[in-house]
Design a protein around this motif. Structure first.
Motif, PDB file in Angstrom:
ATOM      1  N   MET A 169       0.828  -1.201   0.000  1.00 19.44           N
ATOM      2  CA  MET A 169       0.000   0.000   0.000  1.00 19.44           C
ATOM      3  C   MET A 169       0.862   1.251   0.000  1.00 19.44           C
ATOM      4  N   MET A 170       1.932   1.242   0.792  1.00 15.29           N
ATOM      5  CA  MET A 170       2.778   2.420   0.899  1.00 15.29           C
ATOM      6  C   MET A 170       3.468   2.756  -0.425  1.00 15.29           C
ATOM      7  N   ILE A 171       4.101   1.783  -1.025  1.00 13.23           N
ATOM      8  CA  ILE A 171       4.810   2.072  -2.275  1.00 13.23           C
ATOM      9  C   ILE A 171       3.831   2.324  -3.419  1.00 13.23           C
ATOM     10  N   GLY A 217       9.668   8.526  -2.146  1.00 19.53           N
ATOM     11  CA  GLY A 217      10.799   7.998  -1.392  1.00 19.53           C
ATOM     12  C   GLY A 217      10.460   7.809   0.075  1.00 19.53           C
ATOM     13  N   LEU A 218       9.743   8.783   0.658  1.00 22.18           N
ATOM     14  CA  LEU A 218       9.360   8.697   2.067  1.00 22.18           C
ATOM     15  C   LEU A 218       8.453   7.497   2.326  1.00 22.18           C
ATOM     16  N   LEU A 219       7.440   7.308   1.466  1.00 21.56           N
ATOM     17  CA  LEU A 219       6.523   6.182   1.642  1.00 21.56           C
ATOM     18  C   LEU A 219       7.223   4.846   1.390  1.00 21.56           C
ATOM     19  N   SER A 220       8.186   4.843   0.487  1.00 19.22           N
ATOM     20  CA  SER A 220       8.983   3.623   0.280  1.00 19.22           C
ATOM     21  C   SER A 220       9.797   3.314   1.527  1.00 19.22           C
ATOM     22  N   GLY A 221      10.288   4.369   2.185  1.00 14.42           N
ATOM     23  CA  GLY A 221      11.008   4.166   3.436  1.00 14.42           C
ATOM     24  C   GLY A 221      10.109   3.587   4.519  1.00 14.42           C
ATOM     25  N   VAL A 222       8.853   4.064   4.580  1.00 18.01           N
ATOM     26  CA  VAL A 222       7.887   3.497   5.526  1.00 18.01           C
ATOM     27  C   VAL A 222       7.682   2.011   5.232  1.00 18.01           C
ATOM     28  N   LEU A 268       9.489  -5.349  -5.791  1.00 18.04           N
ATOM     29  CA  LEU A 268       8.220  -4.781  -5.335  1.00 18.04           C
ATOM     30  C   LEU A 268       7.798  -3.574  -6.171  1.00 18.04           C
ATOM     31  N   GLU A 269       8.750  -2.985  -6.919  1.00 14.34           N
ATOM     32  CA  GLU A 269       8.351  -1.904  -7.817  1.00 14.34           C
ATOM     33  C   GLU A 269       7.355  -2.408  -8.868  1.00 14.34           C
ATOM     34  N   MET A 270       7.502  -3.667  -9.268  1.00 17.86           N
ATOM     35  CA  MET A 270       6.557  -4.238 -10.222  1.00 17.86           C
ATOM     36  C   MET A 270       5.169  -4.404  -9.600  1.00 17.86           C
ATOM     37  N   ASP A 271       5.145  -4.853  -8.344  1.00 14.27           N
ATOM     38  CA  ASP A 271       3.866  -4.981  -7.648  1.00 14.27           C
ATOM     39  C   ASP A 271       3.199  -3.616  -7.482  1.00 14.27           C
ATOM     40  N   ALA A 272       3.998  -2.596  -7.209  1.00 11.13           N
ATOM     41  CA  ALA A 272       3.440  -1.250  -7.040  1.00 11.13           C
ATOM     42  C   ALA A 272       2.832  -0.749  -8.341  1.00 11.13           C
ATOM     43  N   ILE A 273       3.529  -0.944  -9.443  1.00 12.20           N
ATOM     44  CA  ILE A 273       3.005  -0.506 -10.741  1.00 12.20           C
ATOM     45  C   ILE A 273       1.724  -1.259 -11.079  1.00 12.20           C
ATOM     46  N   LEU A 274       1.713  -2.567 -10.832  1.00  8.99           N
ATOM     47  CA  LEU A 274       0.517  -3.369 -11.097  1.00  8.99           C
ATOM     48  C   LEU A 274      -0.654  -2.894 -10.243  1.00  8.99           C
TER      49      LEU A 274
END
Length: 355
Positions: A68-70, A239-244, A265-271
């Protein structure tokens, strides 16, 4: 009763028209598939030892929190016609910073808060660097964030000396493993952050300005929108939310795995963003849809494990589900199906002449 867009029929039509509706449908279908294998899959219990709800649904909520964050950060970036491929690497950087700090810090609440603040600060700085490369230097977002994606794990290795670092801090561990009102703290924190970001971008002009620079940067500039400042802010937020998300992922096991934390996980975020109805062309974004997409990805991951799909076939299984969902969401596909139904219901030429 005429269908004028009001009443139950109009409301239902409006709901179905929203793309994330089909994400909700997919979540329900996946849960039903699991239910056919184990009738008790959706059962919820109560653990008296720690005062928490337990069950597969609770595990899905916990697993969805970092996604959810990313996804929320990615959603804002994509709305500007950009992309952020570095979110997984920023996660591991945040984990490396927090674990390296806690390894030498006392097991206190103050130490946990210091590690959390330092990890989020470093993550925001990394996001800011992405924003500078895109808005000031003028590099393509894909190239800029790809550079950071490749460099991020190297930075994490430098921070930890190339080793997977572990630490002990009860307060920090509670962030990912604790419970509040019977629900995982990590999910409640993620949900609260989603609501805060949603209020920020929808109850102010920020959301409209983000969409403006995604739809037509030139027109937005002529309208007085500060494109450079917005890009810096959006990439910093990502970047901040990715850090979370990195803190969530690391605190659950109190170990940062340089090779695995945040991997792909960047792929999951895009999906998740695409499933939620945000176009990769930019200009529009849907935070609710991105949240639904994150829950769908977490449900899909849990379903893959529960059904015993082999690790080698897991990517193909996920791809099939995502492709089917995207086809259902496609306006062109739905129009084609409607036109075929209309064509099939028309009388043939002979029947028309006979009539």
């Amino acid at each position: 009763m005429s269908d004028n867009g009001t009443g139950p029929a109009g409301f239902l039509k409006e709901v179905v028209r929203r793309q994330y509706f089909w994400g909700v449908v997919a979540i329900v279908l996946l849960l039903l598939v699991n239910l056919t294998k184990d009738p008790s899959y959706l059962s919820i219990g109560w653990n008296d030892a720690n005062g928490a709800l337990v069950g597969n649904l609770v595990d899905i909520l916990r697993a969805a929190a970092p996604i959810m964050m990313i996804s929320i950060g990615m959603c804002l970036v994509i709305a500007t016609s950009g992309i952020d491929l570095s979110v997984g690497s920023v996660m591991v950087i945040a984990g490396a910073v927090s674990m390296q700090f806690l390894a030498a810090a006392p097991n206190t609440f103050a130490g946990a808060m210091a590690a959390l603040g330092l990890a989020l600060l470093v993550s925001a700085v990394v996001g800011l660097v992405n924003g500078i490369l895109v808005s000031v230097v003028g590099l393509q977002p894909f190239i800029s964030t790809l550079i950071m994606m490749l460099a991020g794990r190297g930075i994490a290795k430098v921070i930890t000396g190339g080793q997977n670092t572990s630490a002990v801090n009860d307060s920090f561990r509670w962030i990912a493993n604790g419970y509040l009102f019977g629900l995982p703290v990590v999910f409640l924190l993620a949900l609260a952050i989603v609501v805060l970001v949603g209020l920020l971008v929808r109850r102010s002009a920020l959301g409209l300005m983000i969409e403006a620079i995604g739809m037509d940067p030139q027109a937005a500039r002529l309208a007085g929108v500060n494109r450079r400042g917005l890009l810096l802010a959006v990439y910093s937020i990502s970047g901040l939310l990715s850090g979370v998300a990195g803190v969530f992922a690391t605190a659950s096991v109190m170990t940062v795995d340089i090779s695995r934390t945040g991997y792909q996980l960047e792929m999951d975020a895009i999906l998740a963003v695409v499933i939620g109805g945000t176009s990769l062309a930019g200009g529009k974004f849907n935070l609710t849809g991105a949240t639904v997409g994150a829950l769908l990805i977490a449900t899909l991951d849990k379903t893959v494990v529960f059904l015993g799909v082999s690790s080698s076939a897991t990517p193909a299984f996920k791809a099939v589900v995502i492709v089917v969902l995207c086809l259902i969401q496609s306006d062109r596909v739905r129009q084609l199906l409607r036109s075929r139904r209309t064509t099939g219901s028309r009388p043939s030429r002979k029947e028309a002449v006979a009539a």
